[in-house]
Scaffold this active site. Sequence first.
Site, PDB file in Angstrom:
ATOM      1  N   ALA A  58      40.622  37.825  45.921  1.00  0.00           N
ATOM      2  CA  ALA A  58      40.201  38.593  44.635  1.00  0.00           C
ATOM      3  C   ALA A  58      40.507  37.706  43.314  1.00  0.00           C
ATOM      4  O   ALA A  58      41.523  37.112  43.689  1.00  0.00           O
ATOM      5  CB  ALA A  58      41.029  39.757  44.203  1.00  0.00           C
ATOM      6  N   THR A  59      39.631  37.335  42.672  1.00  0.00           N
ATOM      7  CA  THR A  59      39.830  36.526  41.364  1.00  0.00           C
ATOM      8  C   THR A  59      38.837  37.305  40.384  1.00  0.00           C
ATOM      9  O   THR A  59      38.037  37.879  40.650  1.00  0.00           O
ATOM     10  CB  THR A  59      39.188  35.071  41.662  1.00  0.00           C
ATOM     11  OG1 THR A  59      37.635  35.344  41.829  1.00  0.00           O
ATOM     12  CG2 THR A  59      39.786  34.595  42.765  1.00  0.00           C
ATOM     13  N   THR A  60      38.884  37.130  39.179  1.00  0.00           N
ATOM     14  CA  THR A  60      39.939  36.369  38.217  1.00  0.00           C
ATOM     15  C   THR A  60      40.382  37.565  37.263  1.00  0.00           C
ATOM     16  O   THR A  60      39.709  38.389  36.983  1.00  0.00           O
ATOM     17  CB  THR A  60      39.042  35.417  37.502  1.00  0.00           C
ATOM     18  OG1 THR A  60      38.719  34.245  38.289  1.00  0.00           O
ATOM     19  CG2 THR A  60      39.915  34.772  36.525  1.00  0.00           C
TER      20      THR A  60
END
Length: 268
Positions: free
Chosen positions: A49-51
């Site tokens: 997962a980002t951001t």
Amino acid sequence: MTAEFGDRLPAAFSRPGSSSFVDFLADHAPNLLPGREPAPIGSVEAPHATTIVALTYDGGIVMAGDRRATMGSTIAHRKMEKVFSADDYSAVGIAGTAGVAIELVRLFQLELEHFEKIEGTLLSLEGKANRLATMVRAGLPMALQGLAAVPLFGGYDERRSEGRIFSYDVAGGRYEEADFHAIGSGSVHARGSMKKLWAPGLGSEEAVRIAVHALIDAADEDSATGGPDVARGIYPIVAVVDSGGYRRVGDLDLAAVVRAITSGQEES
């Protein structure tokens, strides 16, 4: 647990005890705590997962996260939720290995709910940040195997009547951030965007616009960060936390914010 104790939970599960749910589990069912299973050997392919971005405004904070999860060079999910309500007055966002991070958030939510039921009051914002640091530290063995989950935490401090933001490292180090912060692969670009746009005395609507703008700027430079997908109707998760509590900004409002930002970029 059912096979071990039959149809009923052991008495310890129905007796008032420690205000920490994590400590309670550590005493009575440590096998249920994250990170207690042996770490897998070798590399593990799992969505990341980002951001996440967060910034303060006059009276609260805004936290926002893009919706993309990646696995190597593949987009694993387009609609992942990475920003959650920790309790009525705080929010937590996640970056890193998605499965580990979501498990961390669920346990943190239980920890705060357990404290409120046992003590009859909410934990202070500083106390919540410290509890989360302890839980992140417990995941260090998994992080050393490449399954790291790093949260970004923030909320409304009722004692100081202001919003505060806390970041963490994989070893559980806790750091209070001034004004704004970002985590994840697009964090460098998001922080650069917020550095230009943040100013003292912001209102909540302006703070939401800056958070979305930062995610758009990050998506322009980082392939693991997903920008607003107008065609599919996929918008970032954006939460506002102030004296009125945690509330999520609706997609219709975000669509208008995205239109205003992108139209301005096209004109310039």
